[in-house]
Design a protein around this motif. Sequence first.
Motif, PDB file in Angstrom:
ATOM      1  N   GLY A 290       0.823  -1.071   0.091  1.00  0.00           N
ATOM      2  CA  GLY A 290      -0.132  -0.030  -0.142  1.00  0.00           C
ATOM      3  C   GLY A 290       0.602   1.474  -0.006  1.00  0.00           C
ATOM      4  N   GLY A 291       2.040   1.344  -0.529  1.00  0.00           N
ATOM      5  CA  GLY A 291       2.703   2.588  -0.770  1.00  0.00           C
ATOM      6  C   GLY A 291       3.774   2.752   0.446  1.00  0.00           C
ATOM      7  N   TYR A 292       3.972   1.605   0.907  1.00  0.00           N
ATOM      8  CA  TYR A 292       5.220   1.632   2.130  1.00  0.00           C
ATOM      9  C   TYR A 292       6.348   1.471   1.479  1.00  0.00           C
ATOM     10  CZ  TYR A 292       6.335   1.646   7.026  1.00  0.00           C
ATOM     11  OH  TYR A 292       6.676   1.996   8.328  1.00  0.00           O
ATOM     12  N   ALA A 294       7.344   2.663  -1.341  1.00  0.00           N
ATOM     13  CA  ALA A 294       7.782   4.237  -1.854  1.00  0.00           C
ATOM     14  C   ALA A 294       8.009   5.101  -0.475  1.00  0.00           C
ATOM     15  CB  ALA A 294       6.486   4.731  -2.629  1.00  0.00           C
ATOM     16  N   HIS A 295       7.151   4.926   0.591  1.00  0.00           N
ATOM     17  CA  HIS A 295       7.446   5.687   1.606  1.00  0.00           C
ATOM     18  C   HIS A 295       8.963   5.539   2.421  1.00  0.00           C
ATOM     19  CE1 HIS A 295       7.423   7.388   5.788  1.00  0.00           C
ATOM     20  NE2 HIS A 295       7.316   5.939   6.298  1.00  0.00           N
ATOM     21  N   VAL A 312       0.385   2.359  -7.054  1.00  0.00           N
ATOM     22  CA  VAL A 312      -0.372   1.456  -5.718  1.00  0.00           C
ATOM     23  C   VAL A 312      -1.330   0.907  -6.467  1.00  0.00           C
ATOM     24  CG1 VAL A 312      -1.111   1.456  -3.478  1.00  0.00           C
ATOM     25  CG2 VAL A 312       0.764   3.035  -3.993  1.00  0.00           C
ATOM     26  N   CYS A 313      -1.460  -0.222  -6.595  1.00  0.00           N
ATOM     27  CA  CYS A 313      -2.825  -0.987  -7.187  1.00  0.00           C
ATOM     28  C   CYS A 313      -3.409  -1.729  -6.088  1.00  0.00           C
ATOM     29  CB  CYS A 313      -2.300  -1.760  -8.269  1.00  0.00           C
ATOM     30  SG  CYS A 313      -3.921  -1.989  -9.156  1.00  0.00           S
ATOM     31  N   TYR A 314      -4.527  -1.214  -5.591  1.00  0.00           N
ATOM     32  CA  TYR A 314      -5.242  -2.038  -4.651  1.00  0.00           C
ATOM     33  C   TYR A 314      -6.307  -2.681  -4.890  1.00  0.00           C
ATOM     34  CZ  TYR A 314      -4.682  -2.507   0.449  1.00  0.00           C
ATOM     35  OH  TYR A 314      -4.619  -2.840   1.872  1.00  0.00           O
ATOM     36  N   ARG A 372      -0.630  -6.482  11.331  1.00  0.00           N
ATOM     37  CA  ARG A 372      -0.568  -5.823   9.786  1.00  0.00           C
ATOM     38  C   ARG A 372       0.544  -4.948   9.621  1.00  0.00           C
ATOM     39  NH1 ARG A 372      -4.939  -5.209   6.045  1.00  0.00           N
ATOM     40  NH2 ARG A 372      -4.807  -3.340   4.897  1.00  0.00           N
ATOM     41  N   GLN A 373       0.866  -3.750  10.725  1.00  0.00           N
ATOM     42  CA  GLN A 373       2.032  -3.079  10.283  1.00  0.00           C
ATOM     43  C   GLN A 373       3.170  -3.863  10.440  1.00  0.00           C
ATOM     44  OE1 GLN A 373       1.894  -0.226   9.448  1.00  0.00           O
ATOM     45  NE2 GLN A 373       4.003   0.521   9.682  1.00  0.00           N
ATOM     46  N   ARG A 376       3.774  -5.254   7.125  1.00  0.00           N
ATOM     47  CA  ARG A 376       4.067  -4.389   6.163  1.00  0.00           C
ATOM     48  C   ARG A 376       5.348  -3.801   5.974  1.00  0.00           C
ATOM     49  NH1 ARG A 376      -0.146   0.377   4.545  1.00  0.00           N
ATOM     50  NH2 ARG A 376      -1.411  -1.441   3.583  1.00  0.00           N
TER      51      ARG A 376
ATOM     52  N   GLY B 290       5.287  10.828  -0.978  1.00  0.00           N
ATOM     53  CA  GLY B 290       6.039   9.610  -1.258  1.00  0.00           C
ATOM     54  C   GLY B 290       5.301   8.382  -0.918  1.00  0.00           C
ATOM     55  N   GLY B 291       3.912   8.270  -1.053  1.00  0.00           N
ATOM     56  CA  GLY B 291       3.104   7.061  -0.927  1.00  0.00           C
ATOM     57  C   GLY B 291       2.539   6.905   0.568  1.00  0.00           C
ATOM     58  N   THR B 298      -4.529   2.420   3.300  1.00  0.00           N
ATOM     59  CA  THR B 298      -4.485   0.992   3.387  1.00  0.00           C
ATOM     60  C   THR B 298      -4.318   0.372   4.707  1.00  0.00           C
ATOM     61  OG1 THR B 298      -2.142   1.129   2.622  1.00  0.00           O
ATOM     62  CG2 THR B 298      -3.972   1.034   0.925  1.00  0.00           C
ATOM     63  N   TYR B 307     -10.554   1.920  -2.032  1.00  0.00           N
ATOM     64  CA  TYR B 307      -9.247   2.401  -2.366  1.00  0.00           C
ATOM     65  C   TYR B 307      -8.930   1.556  -3.717  1.00  0.00           C
ATOM     66  CZ  TYR B 307      -4.578   4.192  -2.896  1.00  0.00           C
ATOM     67  OH  TYR B 307      -3.321   4.990  -3.283  1.00  0.00           O
ATOM     68  N   LYS B 308      -8.619   2.322  -4.974  1.00  0.00           N
ATOM     69  CA  LYS B 308      -8.308   1.570  -6.067  1.00  0.00           C
ATOM     70  C   LYS B 308      -6.898   1.652  -6.460  1.00  0.00           C
ATOM     71  CE  LYS B 308     -12.477   0.014  -6.226  1.00  0.00           C
ATOM     72  NZ  LYS B 308     -12.418  -1.364  -5.754  1.00  0.00           N
ATOM     73  N   GLY B 309      -6.240   2.429  -5.766  1.00  0.00           N
ATOM     74  CA  GLY B 309      -4.783   2.624  -6.059  1.00  0.00           C
ATOM     75  C   GLY B 309      -4.366   4.023  -6.774  1.00  0.00           C
ATOM     76  N   GLY B 310      -2.987   4.250  -6.677  1.00  0.00           N
ATOM     77  CA  GLY B 310      -2.567   5.551  -6.826  1.00  0.00           C
ATOM     78  C   GLY B 310      -1.129   5.655  -7.375  1.00  0.00           C
ATOM     79  N   ARG B 376       5.626  15.044   6.761  1.00  0.00           N
ATOM     80  CA  ARG B 376       5.054  13.935   6.162  1.00  0.00           C
ATOM     81  C   ARG B 376       3.463  13.615   6.541  1.00  0.00           C
ATOM     82  NH1 ARG B 376       8.236   9.231   2.790  1.00  0.00           N
ATOM     83  NH2 ARG B 376       8.618  11.012   1.490  1.00  0.00           N
TER      84      ARG B 376
END
Lengths: 405, 405
Positions: A290-292, A294-295, A312-314, A372-373, A376, B290-291, B298, B307-310, B376
């Motif tokens: 979920g973007g993590y 990239a983060h 991010v494709c969710y 979950r965290q 991730r 940055g995500g 998410t 949420y479909k994505g980004g 952030r």
Amino acid sequence: MITASICTIGDEILIGQITDTNSAMISKQLNKIGIKVVSMVTCSDENNDILTTLERCLKTSDIVISTGGLGPTKDDITKKVLYTLSKSSRYTCNKTQMEINRRILSARGIEMMDLNLQQAYVPNRCTVIPNRCGTAPIMQFSFAKSRFNRKNLLFSMPGVPFETEQALPDVISSIKAHYKLDNILHHTVCTFGIPESQLAKRIEKWEDSLPENIHLAYLPNPILGVRLRLSIYGVDEKEGKKEIAKQIRSLKKLLGNAIYGEGETTPQKVLGEMLEKRGATLSTAESCTGGYIAHLLTQNPSASKFYKGGTVCYDNKVKTDLPGVKQMALEARKKFKTTYSIAASGIAESFWMAVATPFGTVSKNISSKSTRQINRERFSASAINLLRETILEEEENKKKQNKNK
Amino acid sequence: MITASICTIGDEILIGQITDTNSAMISKQLNKIGIKVVSMVTCSDENNDILTTLERCLKTSDIVISTGGLGPTKDDITKKVLYTLSKSSRYTCNKTQMEINRRILSARGIEMMDLNLQQAYVPNRCTVIPNRCGTAPIMQFSFAKSRFNRKNLLFSMPGVPFETEQALPDVISSIKAHYKLDNILHHTVCTFGIPESQLAKRIEKWEDSLPENIHLAYLPNPILGVRLRLSIYGVDEKEGKKEIAKQIRSLKKLLGNAIYGEGETTPQKVLGEMLEKRGATLSTAESCTGGYIAHLLTQNPSASKFYKGGTVCYDNKVKTDLPGVKQMALEARKKFKTTYSIAASGIAESFWMAVATPFGTVSKNISSKSTRQINRERFSASAINLLRETILEEEENKKKQNKNK
């Protein structure tokens, strides 16, 4: 051995509004110079409670470091207590801190001007270590042996973690100048991808053969992997460094590319440095993370030099299998026109990662049963680590091929 | 007032390897039922140190909660100390815990089987609260007034934060059953987008007119905004709830949509619920964050429903101005075919955010002078909050228009 106690002052900690992170930060630094922290204690903002707690700490340890209770408002009374404790007779103005406070206040605007300026006044029995990031100076007090049956040093530091962190090196220097301390050298080797128990087995023989004055600690973390901290006691610096370098050479032979760095670093930082050095670029394609990823990559202030972007494709339609994640990696590399790409996909505790390079794709599956965290964090760092290892392996293969030619 | 001390046991805390988060977690829960935490202390894994610390805590507070030192290995000796302290004469097996341990171990594999099974044995003077998530049971001891001059309760809890958290409600119930406690009701109102000082001004009159038995606390956080906690003392539950409901109605009139929720919630959770309820979908387009916006969205286990994505675009060519961020929002909405989109862009401390809806785009600029990570967090949560407020405003406008027809 010189001992220390850490005393955090503040109702906001006692009611659980704030988690005390200062104690661990201070303790780590004291530990590094061979000082043993024997207790950590949190007390309220009440006069008597602060006084009793500090006195007890002074009786049971050589050094006491307190944080907090130094704000400009009337509920912060640590300074008043220290005035009494140190038997001071007046408050004096510390000119360096006064200058800093004027500067800070003019940058911030004038709110609370007078009260903040007054923070530069300290009990006359203390030595000031200026606080360059805030308006409350660090106060250092010495107590003769006659007082608490030890030659004590007491430091009062601000409670804001960032200010404590910035002032800590000065406090450590002052402690080093005051006590004759054993030499201790620390060195951390950072590994990723081998679980702690397997790692222990792999380096068992090496660990057993370590000289007696070297101590080994395992520090596991979902993002940082398992870090190995070597501490060498009671040798001079040059000799110690030589011994540690020797041990690390042996360790590298055992662990190879699983070692991603030494000292204070992270897998994402190391990957960033590798990419920058090679003039290479990177993109990402994430689903379950979920973007993590990239983060993590963009925590690096110079990330824009190598990281071009990601998706991010969710959507539930994302394929959470091996071909799916390989395709994600290939598409990201193509779309962002980057040298490398990282892709991550999975459901619940099973995780697929793939990297695409100019030479092809590499993928891997791992699982983790945690929150979950934490899952991730572990998955994201694993995907970053997969690219690091893949780049190294590809370069090694190339070298071998060139040799064989 | 019933008082408590929290005692965390473990060398790993004293050397700064681990930050103690248990104390704050426990303290928050004690506070909620009107128990005052008077001290927090960390001691080593040494027999004498644990004993002295626990005894001092028992002398100075009614309730003592210790965590840690209950592992199966020989360096964990808390249970042994408690055996002595409680003047127990033998160890007895707790059958419930033994069953749990067998189950946990068979799921995990058999490593350390015997030692872990033994964890179900406890000093005969204790009452067991089973640990459903781990192998070390929670031990509860009572001490007669003759012992430490108070009717003490001592709880020994595991050190793993997740296990402590899961067992805490049982400990709190046991405390409630044991002492006659004042009734306290807490209620939290969550606001976003108004800085703390401005918020205080805006609700000043309301705050001044609060009944004396209601206490107000401000809890600021970059992701959660400023939460307002109302605590009402010494009333029966029904009456207290009525009074709090009345105060919250007044507060809502003053703050309107700046209130995003009540109780334990987050801006991203509330937005997710709003979208799910409306059958709406969301996409994101990020640069400087940055995500992190995608990551926050998410965190919600049911995020895939809305949420479909980004995209994360970290190229230096990204435009960090108002038209740039508006375009990002429009493109994301189109690309992912979603009802709404959130876009974020900026450099250093200046931040642009935009949301695209079926009715147009709304954008906003904010700045924050903090660390990279806190900026952030604040920026990401602000962008999420902008969409929440925009959806509400659009719906309010629609209602007005329908009325005017």
